[in-house]
Design a protein around this motif. Structure first.
Motif, PDB file in Angstrom:
ATOM      1  N   THR A   4       5.676 -10.013   9.543  1.00  0.00           N
ATOM      2  CA  THR A   4       4.968 -10.497  10.728  1.00  0.00           C
ATOM      3  C   THR A   4       4.675  -9.347  11.683  1.00  0.00           C
ATOM      4  O   THR A   4       3.573  -9.248  12.246  1.00  0.00           O
ATOM      5  N   GLN A   5       5.658  -8.470  11.867  1.00  0.00           N
ATOM      6  CA  GLN A   5       5.442  -7.313  12.736  1.00  0.00           C
ATOM      7  C   GLN A   5       4.341  -6.410  12.180  1.00  0.00           C
ATOM      8  O   GLN A   5       3.515  -5.884  12.930  1.00  0.00           O
ATOM      9  N   ARG A   6       4.315  -6.246  10.862  1.00  0.00           N
ATOM     10  CA  ARG A   6       3.268  -5.407  10.277  1.00  0.00           C
ATOM     11  C   ARG A   6       1.892  -5.998  10.541  1.00  0.00           C
ATOM     12  O   ARG A   6       0.947  -5.280  10.881  1.00  0.00           O
ATOM     13  N   VAL A   7       1.758  -7.307  10.372  1.00  0.00           N
ATOM     14  CA  VAL A   7       0.474  -7.947  10.652  1.00  0.00           C
ATOM     15  C   VAL A   7       0.076  -7.730  12.105  1.00  0.00           C
ATOM     16  O   VAL A   7      -1.076  -7.384  12.412  1.00  0.00           O
ATOM     17  N   ASP A   8       1.016  -7.915  13.030  1.00  0.00           N
ATOM     18  CA  ASP A   8       0.717  -7.740  14.458  1.00  0.00           C
ATOM     19  C   ASP A   8       0.248  -6.316  14.756  1.00  0.00           C
ATOM     20  O   ASP A   8      -0.744  -6.103  15.462  1.00  0.00           O
ATOM     21  N   LEU A   9       0.961  -5.323  14.215  1.00  0.00           N
ATOM     22  CA  LEU A   9       0.627  -3.929  14.510  1.00  0.00           C
ATOM     23  C   LEU A   9      -0.747  -3.558  13.973  1.00  0.00           C
ATOM     24  O   LEU A   9      -1.553  -2.930  14.671  1.00  0.00           O
ATOM     25  N   ALA A  13      -6.286 -10.597   5.941  1.00  0.00           N
ATOM     26  CA  ALA A  13      -7.270  -9.701   6.544  1.00  0.00           C
ATOM     27  C   ALA A  13      -6.705  -8.312   6.800  1.00  0.00           C
ATOM     28  O   ALA A  13      -7.461  -7.349   6.956  1.00  0.00           O
ATOM     29  N   VAL A  14      -5.373  -8.174   6.852  1.00  0.00           N
ATOM     30  CA  VAL A  14      -4.751  -6.868   7.119  1.00  0.00           C
ATOM     31  C   VAL A  14      -3.819  -6.459   5.985  1.00  0.00           C
ATOM     32  O   VAL A  14      -2.911  -5.651   6.175  1.00  0.00           O
ATOM     33  N   GLY A  15      -4.017  -7.032   4.787  1.00  0.00           N
ATOM     34  CA  GLY A  15      -3.305  -6.540   3.629  1.00  0.00           C
ATOM     35  C   GLY A  15      -1.942  -7.132   3.385  1.00  0.00           C
ATOM     36  O   GLY A  15      -1.121  -6.510   2.702  1.00  0.00           O
ATOM     37  N   VAL A  16      -1.659  -8.313   3.900  1.00  0.00           N
ATOM     38  CA  VAL A  16      -0.395  -9.002   3.618  1.00  0.00           C
ATOM     39  C   VAL A  16      -0.731 -10.332   2.954  1.00  0.00           C
ATOM     40  O   VAL A  16      -1.437 -11.160   3.535  1.00  0.00           O
ATOM     41  N   LEU A  71       5.662 -18.196   8.332  1.00  0.00           N
ATOM     42  CA  LEU A  71       5.022 -18.251   7.023  1.00  0.00           C
ATOM     43  C   LEU A  71       3.563 -18.690   7.156  1.00  0.00           C
ATOM     44  O   LEU A  71       2.663 -18.119   6.517  1.00  0.00           O
ATOM     45  N   ARG A  72       3.322 -19.691   7.975  1.00  0.00           N
ATOM     46  CA  ARG A  72       1.942 -20.131   8.202  1.00  0.00           C
ATOM     47  C   ARG A  72       1.123 -19.011   8.836  1.00  0.00           C
ATOM     48  O   ARG A  72      -0.055 -18.826   8.508  1.00  0.00           O
ATOM     49  N   TYR A  73       1.732 -18.252   9.730  1.00  0.00           N
ATOM     50  CA  TYR A  73       1.035 -17.135  10.374  1.00  0.00           C
ATOM     51  C   TYR A  73       0.640 -16.084   9.339  1.00  0.00           C
ATOM     52  O   TYR A  73      -0.486 -15.570   9.350  1.00  0.00           O
ATOM     53  N   LEU A  74       1.546 -15.775   8.426  1.00  0.00           N
ATOM     54  CA  LEU A  74       1.240 -14.801   7.386  1.00  0.00           C
ATOM     55  C   LEU A  74       0.122 -15.300   6.476  1.00  0.00           C
ATOM     56  O   LEU A  74      -0.750 -14.530   6.061  1.00  0.00           O
TER      57      LEU A  74
END
Length: 643
Positions: free
Chosen positions: A510-515, A565-568, A556-559
């Motif tokens: 989740t942190q990776r997606v945010d960054l 779109a950001v590779g996760v 999980l829903r957020y991911l």
């Protein structure tokens, strides 16, 4: 000669058995309503839509698709029906367009059962409308005609149905949306538009529905980037990352290689691997596989339509015999019945002969194409894996299994999904897949084995170190299935177990997606932390929702929504019934994932005619050690940085 209609123009229909073909470039919903002499729809029983696709004399598609075929038998309609209105609407609640102005002009063609066009209509001038009455078939003085309508409604399907006199318009619109949303997880949509697509060379002999009959092509869809080939309504799609090769946006690809000469006088050309357009052999093979998929869908649709017509005509002729008291007994009645059956057998025989001809050509093409496929497209049984080396570049697509239809079960079409993934995968371990040969425990085991096979394939087709796999196994029940990944040392970390492990992995991703999202939106990609792993990330979740609390479910829903779109990317191994306690909360999650089965199952549909295709999951040859060998080579390439 085809009549090209403009708005308001009409044209007589020479027969009562028709097909209405629709092309819009993007998935849309197709339906139809029946109207009386005043054009009013009397009730919900006069509306055909994806949730209720069949009425007497009328059948529409069961899902949203870029191409539709509606079957109409005007002679089978009730006598009180004087009008058939064909409706088009945009799906709601997804990542698709909200108005028709963002699409290419929808193209509608009315054809006979032999594929010959009677009339066509390109619906131009649409703007903010999200629903439109495309054409209507209407009866005047005992004869049927088609009229180009093109009446749009900015208020969508509910406003359109209300205008036709339906008091239950909103309820029907909601039922349509629910039916379409429920079909997202089972649809395999067409690949994105390609330059010079119409120039594609096909060696397959087309059936009545194929392009060899000289049908005009529908208007091309506008370019939409490289969306995944097995996607229909992807959450998080259309992000700021553009993976399209710059040259593909400005210049046409080189032509395909010339086809092989005919095998002999009057014989079709021998199939050639890579006979489609593309920048490379890989792209040509990818386009060729999709061409084979479409050809098989359409030629089978033509066969089934012809058989339906033969059945309907025989029933009508037999009914006439029974309606006449003089024909119920005696030689005349027997002769009429025998004649009806003979005509039926002749029509079905002609249709089967055409189908067999096309299937023979497609089978010959498959026999040539399959051995030529690169590792990303090849079956695990292909010899190409024995010479495997880690690739230098990300391939166009990856193979997730095979698809076939009951008319020729041995003709398998590779199911290719575009890379990078923009839609998560759901490997179904549900009880609905159990039968007398596989119980629920076996299905769960097979589901995890299938997930490992998909993960191994993704690891193998990405350059060394550019794809990472994380695993959440809360109860540790997937240990045997995960052993090849763990032993080879290709996982990003040990499989996470227990509530603490689940929380840690979800927090990290989740942190990776945010960054990455913040860096992209701020135009500061260089500001990412130096220790951030920029490789594509895949999260495999086993036995969901065991070990997940409300916070973990939200993450999980957020991911699933924001991660692609950001590779996760997300791969769920789960039984949807196990998550029933969450109620409708998880419905968007399931709809956003492409459902795959660990056993052969007919749950996928094509985007052209909506056939139920049997999906065959990837399988390793009995006794093969190829999985371990490939994973060992992936691990070695990571350690040495070699290819």
């Amino acid at each position: 000669m085809t009549a090209e209609l403009v708005r308001g123009q009409n044209h007589p229909l020479p027969g009562t058995r028709l097909e209405i073909r629709i092309s819009a470039g993007k998935p849309i919903v197709a339906g139809a309503t029946l109207g009386d002499e005043r054009g009013r729809v009397r009730g919900v029983e006069w509306v055909a839509h994806p949730g209720s696709p069949s009425l007497p004399g009328l059948e529409v598609s069961k899902q949203a698709a870029a191409d539709h075929r509606l079957a109409v038998d005007l002679g089978a309609l009730p006598d009180t029906v004087h009008r058939v209105s064909v409706l088009l609407a945009l799906p709601v609640g997804g990542a698709g367009p909200a108005a028709f102005r963002t699409l290419a002009a929808p193209f509608v063609a009315v054809t006979g059962l032999d594929g010959a066009e009677i009339a066509s209509y390109t619906i131009t001038g649409l703007d903010a409308e999200s629903a439109v009455v495309a054409v209507e078939l209407y009866r005047r003085q005992g004869a049927w005609k088609v009229r180009a309508v093109g009446q749009g409604y900015a208020g969508g399907l509910a406003e359109m149905l209300t205008d036709q006199g339906l008091s239950e318009a909103r309820e029907i619109a909601a039922a349509v949306n629910d039916a379409v949303a429920g079909g997202l997880a089972r649809s395999v949509s067409a690949p994105p538009p390609r330059p010079a697509d119409d120039a594609r060379v096909r060696t397959t002999t087309q059936g009545p529905a194929g392009p060899a009959q000289g049908h005009p092509a529908p208007p091309p869809a506008p370019p939409s980037g490289d969306a995944p080939a097995a996607q229909a309504g992807t959450p998080g799609g259309g992000g700021p990352v553009d993976y399209t090769h710059p040259r593909r946006q400005t210049t046409a690809p080189p032509p395909p290689p010339p086809a092989a000469p005919p095998a002999g006088p009057g014989e079709p050309a021998r199939p050639v691997a890579g006979d489609a357009t593309g920048w490379s052999m890989e792209e040509r093979l990818y386009n060729q596989v999709w061409g084979m998929f479409e050809d098989l869908a359409r030629t089978t649709a033509a066969y089934r339509s012809a058989v339906d017509f033969a059945d309907s005509r025989m029933e009508q002729e037999l009914d006439k015999v029974l309606d006449d008291p003089r024909g119920r007994i005696g030689g005349a009645g027997d002769a009429a019945r025998e004649s009806a059956r003979a005509k039926h057998a002749d029509l079905v025989g002609q249709a089967r002969a055409a189908l067999d001809r096309d299937l023979a050509q497609l089978t010959a093409e498959a026999d040539v194409v399959e051995p030529a496929l690169p590792p990303a497209f090849a079956a695990w049984s292909s010899p190409v894996w024995h010479a495997y080396r880690a690739p230098m570049e990300i391939p166009m697509a990856v193979r997730l299994g095979d698809l076939h239809l009951p008319e020729r079960t041995e003709l398998r079409i590779p199911m290719l999904v575009r890379l990078p993934l923009e839609r998560g995968l759901w490997i179904d371990s549900g009880k609905a897949l159990t039968n007398h040969r596989t119980d629920s425990t076996e299905v769960r085991r097979l589901a995890m084995d299938t997930a490992v096979a998909h993960a191994a394939r993704l690891l193998a087709v990405y350059p060394a170190g550019e794809f990472q796999v994380h695993v959440i196994d809360p109860a540790g029940s997937a240990g045997p299935a995960l052993a090849p990944l763990v032993t080879a040392g290709v996982l990003a970390g040990p499989p996470a177990s227990g509530a603490a492990g689940v929380s840690a992995v979800l927090a990290q991703l989740t942190q990776r997606v945010d960054l990455v999202q913040m860096a992209i939106r701020g135009g500061a990609a260089d500001a990412l932390p130096p220790d951030l792993d920029t490789a594509e990330q895949l999260l495999i979740v086993n036995d969901f929702p065991h070990g997940f609390d409300d916070r973990a479910v939200t993450q999980l829903r957020y991911l699933a929504d924001e991660g692609p779109a950001v590779g996760v990317h997300l791969m769920m191994v789960a039984d949807r019934e196990d998550a029933a306690e969450y109620g409708p909360l998880l419905d968007p999650l399931w709809r956003g994932l492409l459902r795959l089965a660990p056993v052969p199952d007919d749950h996928l549909a094509d985007p052209w005619v909506g056939h139920a295709w049997t999906y065959d999951p990837p399988a390793f040859p009995p006794g093969s050690r190829i999985l371990g060998q490939i994973l060992d080579r992936v691990a070695e390439a990571r350690r040495t940085g070699s290819r």
